[in-house]
Scaffold this active site. Structure first.
Site, PDB file in Angstrom:
ATOM      1  N   ASP A  96      39.398  45.564  32.587  1.00 27.34           N
ATOM      2  CA  ASP A  96      40.659  45.058  32.138  1.00 27.34           C
ATOM      3  C   ASP A  96      40.779  43.619  32.729  1.00 27.34           C
ATOM      4  O   ASP A  96      40.071  43.284  33.925  1.00 27.34           O
ATOM      5  CB  ASP A  96      41.817  45.671  32.607  1.00 27.34           C
ATOM      6  CG  ASP A  96      43.355  45.083  32.212  1.00 27.34           C
ATOM      7  OD1 ASP A  96      43.343  44.792  30.924  1.00 27.34           O
ATOM      8  OD2 ASP A  96      44.106  44.968  32.942  1.00 27.34           O
TER       9      ASP A  96
ATOM     10  N   GLU B 149      43.415  40.132  33.778  1.00 26.59           N
ATOM     11  CA  GLU B 149      44.648  39.495  33.584  1.00 26.59           C
ATOM     12  C   GLU B 149      44.763  38.012  33.543  1.00 26.59           C
ATOM     13  O   GLU B 149      43.757  37.423  33.960  1.00 26.59           O
ATOM     14  CB  GLU B 149      45.502  39.881  34.824  1.00 26.59           C
ATOM     15  CG  GLU B 149      45.558  41.389  35.134  1.00 26.59           C
ATOM     16  CD  GLU B 149      46.493  42.337  34.221  1.00 26.59           C
ATOM     17  OE1 GLU B 149      47.149  41.304  33.284  1.00 26.59           O
ATOM     18  OE2 GLU B 149      46.427  43.295  33.970  1.00 26.59           O
TER      19      GLU B 149
ATOM     20  N   HIS C 258      49.489  46.567  34.368  1.00 25.51           N
ATOM     21  CA  HIS C 258      49.532  45.132  34.205  1.00 25.51           C
ATOM     22  C   HIS C 258      48.771  44.214  35.544  1.00 25.51           C
ATOM     23  O   HIS C 258      48.755  43.267  35.592  1.00 25.51           O
ATOM     24  CB  HIS C 258      50.740  44.025  33.985  1.00 25.51           C
ATOM     25  CG  HIS C 258      51.012  44.492  32.333  1.00 25.51           C
ATOM     26  ND1 HIS C 258      50.602  44.497  31.555  1.00 25.51           N
ATOM     27  CD2 HIS C 258      52.595  45.083  32.209  1.00 25.51           C
ATOM     28  CE1 HIS C 258      51.261  44.788  30.430  1.00 25.51           C
ATOM     29  NE2 HIS C 258      52.504  45.191  30.923  1.00 25.51           N
TER      30      HIS C 258
ATOM     31  N   ASP D 123      45.048  49.467  35.687  1.00 25.67           N
ATOM     32  CA  ASP D 123      44.943  49.619  34.310  1.00 25.67           C
ATOM     33  C   ASP D 123      43.430  50.111  34.038  1.00 25.67           C
ATOM     34  O   ASP D 123      43.322  50.828  33.351  1.00 25.67           O
ATOM     35  CB  ASP D 123      45.075  48.154  33.569  1.00 25.67           C
ATOM     36  CG  ASP D 123      46.708  47.938  33.360  1.00 25.67           C
ATOM     37  OD1 ASP D 123      47.355  48.966  34.264  1.00 25.67           O
ATOM     38  OD2 ASP D 123      47.090  46.920  33.153  1.00 25.67           O
TER      39      ASP D 123
END
Length: 977
Positions: free
Chosen positions: A429, A431, A568, A573
């Protein structure tokens, strides 16, 4: 006796006041009296009751009544009644008043107006005779209009008359009658012209008396341009002497008890509004006040005072000047005007506010040769647009803004022949600082490596963005500036990640986003694009669990009781997604999916269109075939693919693409979104689907910056420029469009109210609405000047006209009647009508029944209406069979064929008896009975059973007109038993 003389004298004084003192007028008013005068003070109404010795000639009557109205109009509204003592009626008097009698009749049909205007009535005693062409016309006139005609004559002072009709025979002296007709019309024209001349002279005299100017209105002094002008929004307190100007949207005058006149009007400069009050100083002011009307543009000067009655600040005006409207002008040369190709009307539900007529009318004022209509998913504005285009001589381009979806969204990318049970997975994941892989950067990359159902390794790293993080990013991710300020460069992080992942299967939730950022990062770091196989758990979840309301990561985690500690944040995640994919692959195995290259086998099946994210696209009809395909697509989207909004799969659009031009639409279109979020090279794979690409002014995209989807205005300019460059590279025209929702910038507030009324149900309420007014050519050129003047002109003028020229002149509303086609409908209607008639009236039909059937069937079948009757019959029959009572409404009850085909229960034949056993019948067609239901009870002389009573004597012409060519309007109402 003295009272009578007084009334005569009062009338003579009235004639003097009206200026009718010449012998040619006075001679017609011998012994005339004002019998009574009724005054209503509050309502300001006067009603005169006149008593004349004889009927006065029509021209004298017109002159007398006109002057009577005008002379007292400043005091009260005037009405009158006329009685005549010795009413000697002659043909000439009847003829002179005839046109005025017809004018007073309301609701009369145009054919009858023509018939009455083309003849001269005759008088014999108290019987007034007019000619008709047939019995039907005579019956219609006597029933509906006789009383109106005789009442009108009585209003002019004639005695009670009786109207008779006579079927017109061929005249023996046609030339003489033609002469009389021409002379009568000439006399009428002369009388009207004389009356107009008198009214004009009086108006000019009155204007000269009070000094009303012929030019722009000026009350008081002329206000110079350098006076203390204020915007109305700046007025917050009492002031001595200022000037405002704007549009008047309310105006009225009142006469005060003091005799002065008060003018009040409301004016706006579109920053705010204010009430202006002005008091007349003399008769001239009072007259000028009457000229202030709604719709004017005025400049007003006066003092600002706090009005205790209004409870607000108002202007007490001293000076008032009419000014020219402040309107935008299209200053481009006549042959260099743009064409708007993206425009919404109020048919775009709860979104646009300006009517089609106003939008097309504005295009005409600016000299635009064409304009496109592209409402959201519907074509309902086409008829109004067609009419507006015809009226203004503007070419209408008919289109729709559709919601385009892919036939199926992939679950797997880079599919390979890998057994899912034996594979190693890297669940990752990212960000980021925003949604654009091009203009934003990764600030955290985390992953877990899974093999044999266990997490065997972890990867986690921040990356330095080299700028402060936005509040939105901090709030969403929980990552602060302190966490990333000493982090390594993103290219170093990505190189480590490439080595760490090896050839594992990459897994992400909404993988297209995460993989997109990874690939752009690889490219910037000098690495090759990832070729690893990919699984998207978002799309896999949509496939496996369609019953869920949504398929967000937290929703799926909750379904499987997977702990999601800090949503998040990349590491949390990634770990939650890792446990999730293990559960999902197990469920996929139960569906027979064991290999990575099998994951996309079910793509597009079932309700895949519901899972796909819709993109906007503009679809314009290029030809008549294209218009038909456009209508098909609109219907298909609503009937077969409606999910929250009407959607159209890409394959279906391709199937019906003939005669259509496809544009890339707004920021919700896939071309703009891809250019905003991905590398330009990836957009090259998307763009060829479109016939032209759209770019819009930066103000239209402003909400993207507000929502932090685009960094700043410079980035927005770069996105637009990249689309233009892509168009040049692929030789696809790029067109500047406005996404128009209203005409003028000031109209934006109406859209804000409309959209705001929908609250959270409308996603537009999540940000400030953009400026989407109808822009002129010069305004649009200014919007794209950052591209260079030559390129701006190309996309604004050249390419928009190029697209418009590629489109045929199309008529969505055809001149001919295109009724549905049902094989054998004519014969079926004839057979059905005669069969029912014989069941009621016997095998040998009465002459009156057969004649009516033949008359109607000839008209119905001859004009192609049989199929409309047949469809109505089937609707009624189906409704009755299903237990619904059906009643027909309106004039269809005058059609005997409709009765015989059971569309209506009303029998329009003349009143009659009919025996239900032996079919013997007895008709009353002399007009003595209005309805068969009013007939007295009677037994059949043959069978001895009671007759059935029926018939309402309604002419067929009531339904389909005198020529039987009106399109049938059959209204039906159904209700549950």
């Amino acid at each position: 006796m003295s009272d009578i003389n007084d009334r005569i004298d009062r009338f003579q004084l009235l004639l003097q006041q009206l200026g009718l003192t010449d012998d040619q007028y006075v001679s017609h008013f011998r012994n005339a009296k004002i019998d009574k005068l009724v005054i209503e003070k509050r309502a300001k109404k006067w009603h005169f009751y006149f008593l004349f010795d004889e009927i006065i000639p029509f021209q004298i009557y017109q002159l007398f009544t006109t002057k009577l109205m005008n002379s007292f109009s400043h005091i009260a509204s005037i009405t009158y009644s006329i009685n005549v003592q010795n009413a000697l009626v002659t043909d000439s008097l009847i003829r002179d008043y005839w046109s005025s009698v017809i004018e007073q009749m309301q609701g009369i049909s145009p054919p009858l107006v023509k018939l009455l205007n083309e003849q001269v009535p005759k008088i014999q005693g108290n019987k007034l005779t007019i000619h008709v062409r047939n019995e039907m016309e005579g019956l219609a006139i006597k029933r509906k209009y006789a009383q109106m005609i005789t009442d009108s004559y009585q209003y002019f002072g004639f005695p009670p008359l009786v109207l008779e009709t006579e079927i017109k025979q061929e005249e023996s002296n046609a030339e003489y009658e033609q002469f009389l007709q021409a002379k009568r019309l000439e006399d009428q024209e002369r009388g009207k012209q004389a009356l107009l001349d008198i009214q004009k002279m009086e108006a000019e005299k009155e204007a000269n008396d009070i000094g009303i100017p012929s030019g722009p209105l000026t009350i008081g002094l002329t206000i110079k341009d350098d006076s203390d002008y204020r915007r109305i929004e700046e007025i917050v307190d009492e002031e001595r002497r200022i000037t405002v100007e704007g549009y008047v949207f309310f105006a009225e005058t009142k006469e005060l008890r003091s005799g002065r006149t008060l003018l009040t009007f409301k004016i706006t400069d579109y920053t705010s509004s204010i009430l202006v009050k002005m008091f007349s100083r003399d008769k001239e002011d009072a007259a000028l006040f009457q000229l202030v009307k709604k719709g004017m543009w005025l400049r007003a000067r006066g003092s600002i005072q706090n009005d205790t009655f209004v409870r607000d600040l108002v202007m007490i005006g001293n000076d008032l000047n009419e000014i020219k409207p402040i309107e935008r002008q299209d200053t481009a040369k006549a042959d260099e005007k743009r064409v708007e190709l993206h425009l919404h009307t109020p048919m775009s539900q709860m979104d646009a506010v300006s009517s089609v007529a106003n939008l097309v009318g504005q295009a005409k004022k600016w000299g635009h040769k064409a304009i496109a209509i592209t409402d959201h998913a519907i074509a309902q504005s086409f008829p109004e647009a067609f009419g507006a285009g015809k009226k203004n001589d503007v070419k209408i381009l008919y289109g729709v803004e559709m919601n385009l979806v892919d036939d199926g969204v992939p679950i797997a990318y880079n599919p390979q022949d890998i057994l899912l049970d034996d594979a190693t997975y890297v669940v990752f994941d990212v960000e980021t600082t925003g949604l654009s892989a091009v203009y934003n950067t990764i600030i955290e990359l985390a992953a877990v490596k899974i093999h044999d159902g266990e997490i065997i390794d972890r990867f986690e790293s921040f990356a330095n963005p080299h700028h402060r993080l936005s509040a939105t990013t901090i709030n969403l991710t929980g990552i602060t500036d302190e966490m990333v300020q000493d982090a390594p460069e993103i290219d170093i992080v990505l190189r480590k990640f490439v080595d760490w992942t090896g050839d594992s299967i990459l897994v992400a939730h909404n993988a297209s986003f995460d993989v997109g950022f990874i690939n752009v990062g690889y490219q910037k770091a000098g690495l090759k694009k990832s070729t690893n196989p990919v699984i998207d758990t978002l799309e896999l979840g949509r496939f496996l669990y369609p019953e869920l309301k949504n398929h967000r990561l937290n929703t799926l985690a909750k379904k499987f009781d997977i702990e999601l500690t800090q949503h998040h944040r990349a590491i949390y995640d990634a770990e939650a997604t890792g446990y999730l994919v293990l559960k999902m692959l197990k469920d996929a195995g139960e569906k027979g999916i064991t290999n990575h290259n099998q994951l996309n086998d079910n793509m597009g099946q079932g309700n895949a269109y519901q899972r796909a994210r819709p993109y906007h696209c503009t679809v314009l009809a290029q030809t008549e075939v294209g218009l038909k395909n456009l209508f098909k697509l609109v219907s298909i989207a609503h009937i077969n693919y409606f999910y929250r909004v009407p959607r159209i799969p890409r394959s279906v659009l391709q199937k019906h693409r003939e005669g259509l031009l496809i544009g890339s639409a707004c920021d919700k279109g896939e071309v703009f979104e891809a250019m905003m979020q991905k590398a330009p090279e990836e957009v090259e794979e998307i763009a060829p689907f479109y016939d032209y690409m759209e770019v819009m002014p930066k103000e239209v995209y402003a909400h993207l910056i507000e929502r932090e989807l685009v960094n700043d205005e410079k980035s927005l300019e770069e996105i637009i420029a990249n689309i233009v460059r892509l168009g040049d590279k692929l030789e696809i025209p790029v067109v500047a469009t406005g996404n128009v929702h209203y005409v003028n910038p000031n109209d934006k507030i109406y859209r804000e109210i409309l959209v705001g009324s929908q609250g959270g149900a409308n996603p537009l309420n999540r940000h400030k609405l953009p400026d989407v007014h109808f822009r002129t050519t010069n305004e649009m050129l200014d919007c794209f000047r950052f591209l260079g003047e030559e390129k701006a002109k190309e996309i604004v003028v050249t390419n928009s006209n190029k697209i418009a020229d590629m489109i045929d002149v199309i008529k969505p509303i055809k001149d001919d009647l295109y009724t549905p086609k049902i094989e054998g409908s004519d014969e079926e209607m004839r057979e059905m009508s005669y069969s029912m008639a014989r069941r009621i009236y016997g095998e040998e039909l009465p002459e009156i029944v057969e004649a009516r059937l033949e008359k109607e069937l000839k008209s119905i079948i001859g004009h192609g209406f049989a199929v409309i009757y047949l469809i109505s019959h089937k609707l009624v029959k189906k409704s009755l069979d299903d237990g619904y009572l059906v009643g027909s409404r309106g004039s269809v009850g005058s059609s005997f064929v409709a009765t015989m085909t059971e569309i209506t229960e009303v029998n329009p034949l003349p009143p009659h008896y009919v025996c239900t056993a032996c079919k013997q019948s007895e008709f009353f067609n002399d007009g003595s009975i209005g309805s068969g239901f009013d007939l007295p009870d009677k037994d059949c002389p043959t069978c001895g059973i009671p007759y059935k009573k029926d018939g309402h004597d309604i002419p067929f012409e009531t339904f389909l007109g005198f020529k039987g060519d009106k399109v049938p309007d059959i209204d039906l109402s159904a209700s549950r038993c």
